[in-house]
Motif scaffolding. Structure first.
Motif, short mmCIF file in Angstrom:
data_model
loop_
_atom_site.label_atom_id
_atom_site.label_comp_id
_atom_site.label_asym_id
_atom_site.label_seq_id
_atom_site.Cartn_x
_atom_site.Cartn_y
_atom_site.Cartn_z
N GLN A 50 0.81 -1.22 0.00
CA GLN A 50 0.00 0.00 0.00
C GLN A 50 0.84 1.27 0.00
N PHE A 53 1.52 3.57 -3.06
CA PHE A 53 0.26 4.02 -3.66
C PHE A 53 -0.43 5.04 -2.76
N PHE A 276 -2.00 -1.99 -8.07
CA PHE A 276 -2.01 -2.44 -6.68
C PHE A 276 -2.73 -3.78 -6.56
#
Length: 320
Positions: A50, A53, A276
């Protein structure tokens, strides 16, 4: 009296204006992302996926930190003592935050945890050594029925997702196996590969990490995983089992509603990014999107599901 009233009004107005301004400017500085476990586990891996991003959508640094201990309870019991300005967020895990306080006093209750988003889960997976006589789930179930209590299954901790999965399979397949908890995924796998147990309930991520050393009999997902395309789901084999370790993000309870919603939206942006999603799926994670607005219904559903097996696991289902 009038002066006091005027001052109170001014202070109130300043507070409201300040709150609005902070929400409008959010985020304007680095965000601390606390993982309630040691580095290297699934929670940490997901957070690291994560991180870049989140930095892209927030325009700020995301600083990953760790507070480990007591299966996550060490961190969760401290969460509401932290500043609720939107710049501290913490990993949140199911079934941990439901079953832990249900089983004993761990310094927090389920309602103490303000979840703003659940973004993924690692499906439970039933594993056996590559050289096992159990070629299929049907083989495993048939042997367990013929030998009640003799089949041993390792898993990560008591009252964990692995424990829930073992209990659920016992009920659905009408079998009796013996669950043996270990302190984590790694020692549980060591026990399996060392022949100390006949099977192990772990996660899809662990199944990928072990490669050809293990055979995956089934995964507890809605449909087959892209990373394990040849492995059937429990559902397609006739067992209504979908679940695993769910992971999300929580904030201190003092965090304003506007900030909670904004943070939820930012995490949602990351979850919608195809790059992602691919990284997560390739690693064995299943991406889900449960925003802040849907959290009450999601948590109620999960609590009902865990409570349904809690008594069988030896947990008294008193108020948590």
């Amino acid at each position: 009296m009038r002066i006091g009233t005027l001052l109170s009004t001014v202070v109130f107005a300043i507070g409201v204006t300040s709150g609005i301004a902070s929400a409008q400017d959010y985020p304007s500085k680095p965000i601390n992302y606390i993982i309630p476990f040691n580095a290297g586990g699934e929670s940490d891996v997901a957070a690291r996926f994560q991180q870049p991003f989140l930095e892209e959508v927030t325009g700020q640094s995301i600083v990953v930190q760790y507070i480990s201990g007591a299966g996550g309870a060490q961190a969760w019991s401290q969460l509401n003592g932290m500043e609720g300005d939107g710049y501290t967020m913490m990993g949140s895990n199911l079934p941990h935050i439901i079953l832990q306080p249900m089983a004993q006093d761990v310094g927090y209750t389920t309602d103490d945890i303000t979840n703003v988003y659940f973004f993924q889960y690692t499906p439970d997976a039933l594993l056996v050594p590559a050289g096992s006589d159990f070629q299929t789930l049907e083989d495993f179930v048939a042997y367990a029925k013929e030998n009640p209590g003799s089949v041993t299954i390792s898993g990560s901790a008591t009252n964990s997702a692995n424990h829930v999965a073992t209990t659920k399979l016992n009920e659905l397949a009408d079998i009796q196996t013996t669950y043996i908890p270990f302190s984590g995924t790694s020692p549980s796998m060591t026990a399996l590969l060392g022949g100390q147990v006949q099977g192990s309930f772990s996660y899809s991520t662990a199944a990928l990490n072990q490669g050809e050393e293990i055979r995956v009999l089934a995964v507890a997902a809605e449909e087959r995983l892209p990373s394990l395309p040849d492995t059937p789901t429990f559902k397609e084999l006739g067992y209504d089992m979908v679940g695993g370790a769910y992971r999300g993000i929580a904030v201190p309870s003092s965090t304003p509603e506007e900030i909670r919603t904004q943070l939820s939206d930012l995490i949602g942006e990351v979850n919608a990014n195809p790059e992602f999603v691919k990284k997560m799926e390739d690693a064995g994670f299943v991406v889900i999107s449960i925003p802040y607005s849907e959290m009450p219904a999601f948590m109620e559903e999960r609590e009902q599901q865990y409570q349904s097996v809690a008594e069988t696991m030896g947990i008294e289902t008193s108020s948590n």
